[in-house]
Write an enzyme that holds these catalytic residues in place. Sequence first.
Site, PDB file in Angstrom:
ATOM      1  N   GLN A  58      33.919  41.164   7.676  1.00 29.53           N
ATOM      2  CA  GLN A  58      34.823  40.011   7.613  1.00 29.53           C
ATOM      3  C   GLN A  58      36.009  40.335   6.718  1.00 29.53           C
ATOM      4  O   GLN A  58      35.844  40.592   5.528  1.00 29.53           O
ATOM      5  CB  GLN A  58      34.069  38.801   7.061  1.00 29.53           C
ATOM      6  CG  GLN A  58      34.944  37.575   6.817  1.00 29.53           C
ATOM      7  CD  GLN A  58      34.156  36.402   6.282  1.00 29.53           C
ATOM      8  OE1 GLN A  58      33.572  35.641   7.035  1.00 29.53           O
ATOM      9  NE2 GLN A  58      34.117  36.256   4.973  1.00 29.53           N
ATOM     10  N   GLY A  59      37.208  40.318   7.263  1.00 33.47           N
ATOM     11  CA  GLY A  59      38.421  40.614   6.504  1.00 33.47           C
ATOM     12  C   GLY A  59      39.170  39.345   6.150  1.00 33.47           C
ATOM     13  O   GLY A  59      40.135  38.973   6.827  1.00 33.47           O
ATOM     14  N   TYR A  60      38.736  38.674   5.112  1.00 29.79           N
ATOM     15  CA  TYR A  60      39.398  37.443   4.673  1.00 29.79           C
ATOM     16  C   TYR A  60      40.129  37.643   3.341  1.00 29.79           C
ATOM     17  O   TYR A  60      41.339  37.578   3.275  1.00 29.79           O
ATOM     18  CB  TYR A  60      38.371  36.315   4.535  1.00 29.79           C
ATOM     19  CG  TYR A  60      38.054  35.582   5.819  1.00 29.79           C
ATOM     20  CD1 TYR A  60      38.358  36.122   7.064  1.00 29.79           C
ATOM     21  CD2 TYR A  60      37.437  34.338   5.805  1.00 29.79           C
ATOM     22  CE1 TYR A  60      38.063  35.459   8.240  1.00 29.79           C
ATOM     23  CE2 TYR A  60      37.143  33.652   6.978  1.00 29.79           C
ATOM     24  CZ  TYR A  60      37.456  34.226   8.191  1.00 29.79           C
ATOM     25  OH  TYR A  60      37.159  33.546   9.351  1.00 29.79           O
ATOM     26  N   SER A  70      32.200  42.759   2.447  1.00 30.44           N
ATOM     27  CA  SER A  70      30.780  43.118   2.470  1.00 30.44           C
ATOM     28  C   SER A  70      30.440  43.913   3.725  1.00 30.44           C
ATOM     29  O   SER A  70      30.897  43.590   4.829  1.00 30.44           O
ATOM     30  CB  SER A  70      29.918  41.852   2.429  1.00 30.44           C
ATOM     31  OG  SER A  70      30.174  41.100   1.274  1.00 30.44           O
ATOM     32  N   GLU A 102      29.073  29.915   7.488  1.00 23.86           N
ATOM     33  CA  GLU A 102      28.854  30.853   6.390  1.00 23.86           C
ATOM     34  C   GLU A 102      28.220  30.153   5.201  1.00 23.86           C
ATOM     35  O   GLU A 102      27.236  30.634   4.623  1.00 23.86           O
ATOM     36  CB  GLU A 102      30.188  31.486   5.958  1.00 23.86           C
ATOM     37  CG  GLU A 102      30.065  32.394   4.746  1.00 23.86           C
ATOM     38  CD  GLU A 102      31.382  33.006   4.301  1.00 23.86           C
ATOM     39  OE1 GLU A 102      31.368  33.767   3.334  1.00 23.86           O
ATOM     40  OE2 GLU A 102      32.411  32.726   4.925  1.00 23.86           O
ATOM     41  N   ASN A 112      32.644  27.935  -6.422  1.00 23.00           N
ATOM     42  CA  ASN A 112      32.035  26.601  -6.455  1.00 23.00           C
ATOM     43  C   ASN A 112      33.029  25.532  -6.897  1.00 23.00           C
ATOM     44  O   ASN A 112      32.939  24.376  -6.481  1.00 23.00           O
ATOM     45  CB  ASN A 112      30.807  26.610  -7.371  1.00 23.00           C
ATOM     46  CG  ASN A 112      29.603  27.228  -6.685  1.00 23.00           C
ATOM     47  OD1 ASN A 112      29.719  27.852  -5.631  1.00 23.00           O
ATOM     48  ND2 ASN A 112      28.434  27.053  -7.270  1.00 23.00           N
ATOM     49  N   GLU A 113      34.012  25.925  -7.736  1.00 27.40           N
ATOM     50  CA  GLU A 113      35.029  24.955  -8.148  1.00 27.40           C
ATOM     51  C   GLU A 113      35.864  24.504  -6.943  1.00 27.40           C
ATOM     52  O   GLU A 113      36.170  23.310  -6.789  1.00 27.40           O
ATOM     53  CB  GLU A 113      35.947  25.577  -9.217  1.00 27.40           C
ATOM     54  CG  GLU A 113      35.284  25.786 -10.567  1.00 27.40           C
ATOM     55  CD  GLU A 113      34.373  27.009 -10.619  1.00 27.40           C
ATOM     56  OE1 GLU A 113      33.680  27.185 -11.625  1.00 27.40           O
ATOM     57  OE2 GLU A 113      34.364  27.792  -9.639  1.00 27.40           O
TER      58      GLU A 113
END
Length: 387
Positions: A126-128, A161, A244, A373-374
């Site tokens: 995944q290329g984000y 990853s 995801e 998470n923020e």
Amino acid sequence: MDLKFSDHVEGFRREVRSWFETQFPKDIIEKYKAGLPLTTAEVRRSEMALGAKGWLASAWPKEYGGPGWSIEEQYVFDEELERAGVPTVTPMGVVYVGPVIYTFGSQAQKDRWLPGIRDGSTGWAQGYSEPGAGSDLASLQFSAELKDGVYTLNGHKIWTSAAQHAGWIFLLARTSQREKKQEGISFICCPMDAPGVTVKPIISIDGAHTLNEVLFDNVQVPEENRIGEEGKGWTYSQYLLGFERTSYARIGGKRAMLRHVRALATAGPAGSNERLIDDPGFALRLAQAELAVDGLEMTVFRILSAVAAGGSPGDAASTVKILATETHQQITELFLDAAGPHVGHRGPSAGSTPRDVATYFAGRAQSIYGGTNEIQKTIIARKVLGL
């Protein structure tokens, strides 16, 4: 409320458990349990074993080659996979890009890519994230310029990853500059062996190689590798991110970790009658972690019910991401406390493994990757609570 599974589902559980115990490659389970990294060939062999059984794309509908399981069967399967110690399925193919392709892709794209994802023969990355666009993904600057039916890709993806195991990468690229930064982003697939693609490993604090940088220097891919409409990549990515973030839950794995913690705390170190489980403070924290997993499970059930009714995880998936990552950290902190008295001892009471410590280290990053998470709390405040 009756939360017990039906006799049919429990029969399905026995079938799945038996297959993992007798048919899945034992050498891969042993290596994975020992905390040793799998080679690309072993990753492919692990996932192709599931694919050959028809169980890799476990959440896919039948029309795209999935088993067509009910929500309960899918949930039980995930539990049994983790119980058996089978390596976690690389989600980039079957969980992330697969549903995007069969939902938004053309028939030619479905025919081209879904079979390799479904049978495990082709790995995906995944290329984000980019060095300047992680949690603020809409700020990405990776470019894709279209000319004569060919995109030229330039830019830098990071924290990618499993790129070292992948044959393809799906990525978000800016195909036009518009006033609103979420616009002008397209969803494009690129082979990892294309000229101009360079993968650089990122070694984490525990010495593991799971992350990578991926550099693109004038990489050319045909326009037919774009999923859906140009400029709609942000929309497709939000659909993907719901799946995801829901996939972080891993209830079965967390329950296995809790059993491991309880066993260590109950056994006590060799030659000593002291048991950590008898400490009221530790016992309280362990009970709180067990309740947190129960709460996470109920949240997942609610979201999966929405998916079963034809919806997507949506913004509520941010809740799962927060609960799952914080609970994972809660459990691994308990593990370190429970394992401490066993250090230096041998025999039945010594239970820590390199993988246990690596799991603790890896858990520190869980509340950062996949959208901090923020950021997830901001999404909940704005889109779920309407604040």
